[in-house]
Design a protein around this motif. Structure first.
Motif, PDB file in Angstrom:
ATOM      1  N   CYS A   1      -4.025   2.945   8.277  1.00  0.00           N
ATOM      2  CA  CYS A   1      -3.373   2.964   6.968  1.00  0.00           C
ATOM      3  C   CYS A   1      -3.518   4.330   6.299  1.00  0.00           C
ATOM      4  CB  CYS A   1      -3.943   1.891   6.053  1.00  0.00           C
ATOM      5  SG  CYS A   1      -4.094   0.272   6.807  1.00  0.00           S
TER       6      CYS A   1
ATOM      7  N   TYR B   1       0.831  -1.195   0.000  1.00  0.00           N
ATOM      8  CA  TYR B   1       0.000   0.000   0.000  1.00  0.00           C
ATOM      9  C   TYR B   1       0.875   1.258   0.000  1.00  0.00           C
ATOM     10  CZ  TYR B   1      -2.479   3.903   2.028  1.00  0.00           C
ATOM     11  OH  TYR B   1      -2.944   5.161   2.281  1.00  0.00           O
TER      12      TYR B   1
ATOM     13  N   THR C   1      -6.306  -2.346   1.348  1.00  0.00           N
ATOM     14  CA  THR C   1      -5.300  -2.608   2.379  1.00  0.00           C
ATOM     15  C   THR C   1      -5.361  -4.089   2.750  1.00  0.00           C
ATOM     16  OG1 THR C   1      -6.874  -2.054   4.099  1.00  0.00           O
ATOM     17  CG2 THR C   1      -5.478  -0.279   3.305  1.00  0.00           C
ATOM     18  N   CYS C   2      -4.434  -4.523   3.593  1.00  0.00           N
ATOM     19  CA  CYS C   2      -4.315  -5.949   3.916  1.00  0.00           C
ATOM     20  C   CYS C   2      -5.647  -6.605   4.230  1.00  0.00           C
ATOM     21  CB  CYS C   2      -3.440  -6.132   5.142  1.00  0.00           C
ATOM     22  SG  CYS C   2      -1.724  -5.874   4.785  1.00  0.00           S
TER      23      CYS C   2
ATOM     24  N   GLY D   1      -1.385  -5.116   1.646  1.00  0.00           N
ATOM     25  CA  GLY D   1       0.007  -4.977   2.071  1.00  0.00           C
ATOM     26  C   GLY D   1       0.858  -6.230   2.109  1.00  0.00           C
TER      27      GLY D   1
ATOM     28  N   TYR E   1       5.044   1.977   9.432  1.00  0.00           N
ATOM     29  CA  TYR E   1       4.297   3.222   9.602  1.00  0.00           C
ATOM     30  C   TYR E   1       4.298   3.689  11.056  1.00  0.00           C
ATOM     31  CZ  TYR E   1       2.257   3.544   4.940  1.00  0.00           C
ATOM     32  OH  TYR E   1       2.064   3.712   3.603  1.00  0.00           O
TER      33      TYR E   1
ATOM     34  N   SER F   1       1.744  -7.552   8.969  1.00  0.00           N
ATOM     35  CA  SER F   1       2.627  -7.244   7.841  1.00  0.00           C
ATOM     36  C   SER F   1       3.636  -6.188   8.257  1.00  0.00           C
ATOM     37  CB  SER F   1       1.852  -6.687   6.651  1.00  0.00           C
ATOM     38  OG  SER F   1       0.657  -7.364   6.469  1.00  0.00           O
TER      39      SER F   1
END
Ligand code: SF4
Ligand code: SF4
Lengths: 448, 461
Positions: free
Chosen positions: A69, A46, A129-130, A161, B51, B45
């Motif tokens: 995210c 992502y 996203t994941c 992701g 992040y 992940s």
């Protein structure tokens, strides 16, 4: 104190990812998944996709997923815009437990409807996203329906992701761009004598610098991918006659595809450093095979080089003999940096990337001196160990590396999202030298 | 201009625009960094972990270490058990912490990894510890994550081993900066109270420059101390949202009575904190603290006319902004909009606890205002567009609103990505309140100076 020593133990699994030039013969291993339980500096799919698409200024960038995210990617990249600002907003479907259990498709459709009502944009990117990958929302279908409802383009970005690393995200972004620039059935675009500039995100206005050079040479830029681009300009991408590619890591695939689909040839260029900038401008001029363009190019190079030569020499005298360590995202940038450092008299003693490819590591190995450590997907302990061992004075890296360098009493340059001055072209070369100088020679280091 | 917020307010149900919160794991990571020699571990992940570290690094400007299970496609199909076991092995082999604090991410939660049993069956080296907290981001916010990890510390570590409780107090500071943790510890010390603070990120994320990189800086709550928290005679949870759950867990598990207080921001909340300590330990408030309080009140009196009647919008994390709202009403300001992104209730319980609390503070002060939990900055901006304010207080993301509406802006809370030093200095305690006063009045008066016509431009204000 035990923890204070650089962790001497490099896990066995990691040893294939580290090489010292001149000492080991085998190729460096790269492009593999990170090892579980390491402090990886790597980002996700992502992240890669968002980085590439984010500079599309008038699009609604809607992140389909839980809140984080999208929070972390809210306006973090310093891509400049000459018109629209919509890309600097953060849109998220903010998935809740209920959505995770029953699916998030309805909420996504609602979010698109509401946003399109508020913002008269012709383009929506919907990022997966994941978690969306796991709950199995049919992004494709939701986007298609929404596009029909509103008569605009709603493009899904398949960026769950866990299906790879940042490079997979670049690819997902390129796929989204390819969908966008596909001319309507049966309506091929007339070719123009212009170029597309791929792989520049207009950080600190870098695209503008290059566009000005090209304009002076008599070369028209059709659209830049994706710095300061928008729906209208991207739609016309297929009419260019040449693609020049700056950040090969993220854009190589797009360039290949555009060649295959629209017959647009591409060439790699780099506008980092005097040497690469001059060579690249010449290469572009030569591709047009036009005497007027070539002579104007030579004029520009001569003038701009003369303008910055003294400054670069001055910096070079001040910094000659200093040692730099490099840890950046892609291999291509790493290669340019080695040359750029050489121009200002600095040796590279350690170099690594998050996602460099095999060919790029081969080039790096050719370029650096014997004894230089080369590493892929490094963790902070490794960075620390080799920077200290090799006596680096300066680290080039991203956000997470900055405080690490500082703690070691080492100067630092951000060559990523947080850069504040343009580092491209002739001006960029001076800015780069100036930035290196201002951190290397700051009086603050005297207090440590 | 950088302003894409329309004035007209419409119902929305499809998500967030410009969030006023972020996700659970980052809070859990921050809490875990408040244990000495601890490696936070993100089970999911690698992107999430990356992040979270990046965001914390930007706020604290210090290295933030955390490991990740690095999920790949396989993990999403077969579960992340193998990744966690390998991680546990590698983390201790490579980074050698005393303790590893695992939190989940949306992905591992959705897949449904059973962390406790995975930890039980993992090979953990002798004398080392692994704790965990479930932190799905599709519930709550970063504050919830902080709270969950803090509670996890109690569940795994705290023990009641003595028959008689010790003359010591547990202080759970909540999601505040290291500078605040230092200030709160300073006050407790001045009160002569023996205390255990956890989590405690002072000395970890505001560590001094030494020319060396320590993967585990000197600060942080010691594991033995968190264990011994089960023997304390009282727990003070500072802030309902970030700290109360851990205190309740201590009460349940180790029979340590607990009190939930406001984050000690402003005179009243700081008074309450100190009074509680005084009562618990039958101590007098020391002269130095009396003096600090007196100075603070003196400043408030000296400058009250700068603040009176000013309309202010406050956003951020619930514990902080509840106390902040109380403080600014005490200055005669009108907090007309108070908004948090964090849900304002309990899971399965009432959802309007936050709004009620703010409303009651406003009522007492005679202020008409709006309060909102689970809100976003788009909404706040729309409110402001429709009825403007004189001052905005909140984290860095407020700068867009402040610019678009041309309002003075005071940065408080998390994250602050565009200014520095604030993580080292408190907004809590009497000293912290003085700092807030300085920030607020500077913001207001700089604006008066900027906007004054030549003939109105004043030397003395
Ligand atoms: S997936 Fe969840 S944990 Fe990861 S960044 Fe997004 S919201 Fe946060
Ligand atoms: S959930 Fe996936 S997409 Fe979102 S930040 Fe984490 S790794 Fe990236």
């Amino acid at each position: 104190m035990k923890a204070a020593e650089p962790a001497g133990i490099i896990v066995e699994e990691r040893s294939d990812f580290i090489r010292t030039k001149g000492r080991q013969k085998q190729q460096l291993k790269c492009d593999a998944d990170s090892i579980a339980g390491c402090v990886s500096q790597r980002a996700c799919v992502y992240c890669g996709a968002r980085v590439v698409l984010n500079p599309v200024t008038d699009a609604i960038h809607l992140v389909h997923g839980p809140i984080g995210c999208s929070s972390y990617t809210w306006d973090i990249r310093g891509s400049l815009s000459s018109s629209a600002d919509l890309y600097r907003f953060s849109f998220s479907t903010d998935l809740k437990e209920h959505d995770v259990i029953f699916g998030g498709e309805k909420k996504l459709a609602r979010a698109i409807d509401e946003l399109v009502q508020k913002y008269p944009s012709k383009l929506v990117f919907v990022y997966s996203t994941c978690i969306v990958g796991v709950i199995g929302d049919d992004l494709e279908a939701v986007c298609k329906a929404a596009a029909q409802r509103h008569g605009i383009e709603v493009i899904p970005v398949q960026s769950s992701g866990f299906i790879g690393n940042k490079s997979a995200g670049y690819r997902a972004a390129c796929d989204a761009l390819l969908r966008l620039l596909r001319p309507p059935e049966g309506k091929g675009l007339a070719k123009t004598r212009s170029i597309n500039y791929l792989g520049d995100f207009n950080l600190a206005g870098e695209v503008w610098i290059i566009k000005n050079y090209l304009k002076e040479m008599g070369v028209e830029v059709n659209v830049a991918f994706t710095g300061d681009s928008n729906y209208t300009s991207l739609k016309k991408a297929a009419r260019a006659s040449l693609n020049i590619v700056q950040c090969a890591g993220s854009m190589y695939y797009l360039a290949e595809k555009m060649e295959e689909l629209y017959g647009i040839p591409h060439m790699n260029i780099s506008f980092l450093g005097l040497e690469d900038t001059s060579a690249s401008l010449r290469k572009i001029a030569a591709a047009f095979g036009d005497a007027a363009i070539m002579s104007k190019t030579e004029e520009l190079i001569a003038r701009e080089t003369a303008r910055v030569k003294d400054a670069i020499q001055w910096y070079r005298r001040k910094m000659e003999g200093k040692k730099a360590a490099i840890y950046v995202g892609g291999g291509f940038k790493a290669i340019s940096l080695i040359k750029q450092f050489r121009e200002i008299g600095i040796d590279v003693v350690m170099i690594g990337t998050q996602t460099g490819r095999q060919e790029e590591y081969d080039t790096i190995t050719d370029l650096v001196d014997d004894g230089t450590v080369i590493l892929d997907d490094a963790n902070p302990s490794e960075l620390e160990k080799f920077m200290t061992e090799k006596g680096a004075h300066l680290l080039v890296g991203g956000v997470k590396e900055r405080p690490l360098a500082y703690k070691l009493g080492m100067a630092f340059i951000d060559h990523n999202h947080d850069r504040k001055h343009p580092l491209s072209g002739f001006v960029g070369a001076v800015n780069f030298a100036g930035e290196v100088y201002s951190t290397l020679c700051s009086p603050v280091w005297n207090y440590i | 201009m950088l302003d894409c917020t329309p004035k007209e307010i419409k119902e929305r149900s499809g998500g967030m625009i410009n969030p006023a919160k972020t996700c659970q794991p980052i809070g859990a990571m921050y809490a875990a960094l408040g244990i000495h020699n601890c490696m936070p571990h993100s089970h999911g992940s690698q992107g999430c972990c990356s992040y979270h570290r990046m965001h914390l690094t930007r706020h604290f400007r210090d290295p933030v270490m955390a490991t990740t299970s690095s999920f790949t496609e396989g993990a999403s199909v077969f579960g992340g058990g193998a990744n966690l076991k390998t991680s546990i092995k590698n983390v201790f082999a490579i980074y050698n912490p005393d303790i590893m604090a695992v939190h989940t991410t949306c992905l591992s939660e959705t897949i449904g990894d059973d962390i406790p049993s995975l930890i039980k069956s993992a090979e953990i080296p002798e004398g080392k510890l692994v704790i965990h907290a479930n932190t799905p981001s599709y519930q709550g916010s970063h504050i919830t994550g902080f709270s969950n990890m803090t509670k996890g510390m109690v569940s795994y570590l705290s023990e009641a081993t003595t028959d008689v409780k010790k003359e010591q107090v547990n202080i759970i500071p909540g999601f505040v900066n290291p500078g605040d943790m230092r200030e709160i510890k300073k006050m407790a010390q001045m009160m002569g109270a023996k205390f255990i603070m956890f989590p405690d990120t002072s000395g970890v994320l505001d560590s001094p420059m030494t020319g060396q990189f320590n993967m585990y800086p000197r600060g942080g709550a010691r594991v033995e101390a968190i264990r011994d928290a089960g023997n304390s005679k009282l727990t003070l949870a500072l802030g309902t949202y970030a700290s109360a759950d851990a205190a309740i867990q201590l009460e349940r598990k180790c029979r340590v009575p607990s009190l939930t207080l406001k984050t000690p921001i402003g005179v009243k909340a700081t008074d309450e904190f100190l009074m509680t300590l005084r009562q618990a330990f039958a101590r007098e408030i020391p002269g130095e603290l009396e003096e600090e309080r007196g100075q603070l009140v003196d400043i408030m009196v000296d400058t009250h006319y700068h603040f009176y009647g000013k309309r202010v919008a406050i956003f951020g994390d619930p514990d902080i902004i509840i106390a902040l709202t109380e403080f600014v009403t005490g200055l005669g300001m009108k907090p007309v909009y108070v908004l948090t992104g964090t849900p304002g209730g309990t899971i399965g319980g009432p959802q309007d606890i936050f709004e009620k609390e703010i409303k009651s503070i406003l009522e007492q002060a005679g202020v008409q205002g709006k309060a909102k939990a689970s809100g976003d900055l788009f909404q706040l901006h729309q409110w402001i567009k429709n009825e403007p304010v004189d001052l905005l207080m909140g984290n860095t993301y407020g700068k867009y609103i402040a610019r678009a509406e041309d309002i003075p802006f005071v940065r408080v809370g998390f994250p602050i990505l565009d200014r520095s030093v604030q993580t080292y200095l408190p907004i809590t305690g009497y000293r912290g309140a003085m700092r807030l006063l300085e920030m607020i009045s500077n913001a207001l008066l700089d604006r008066v100076d900027r906007d004054a016509a030549d003939e109105d431009f004043e030397l003395v204000m």
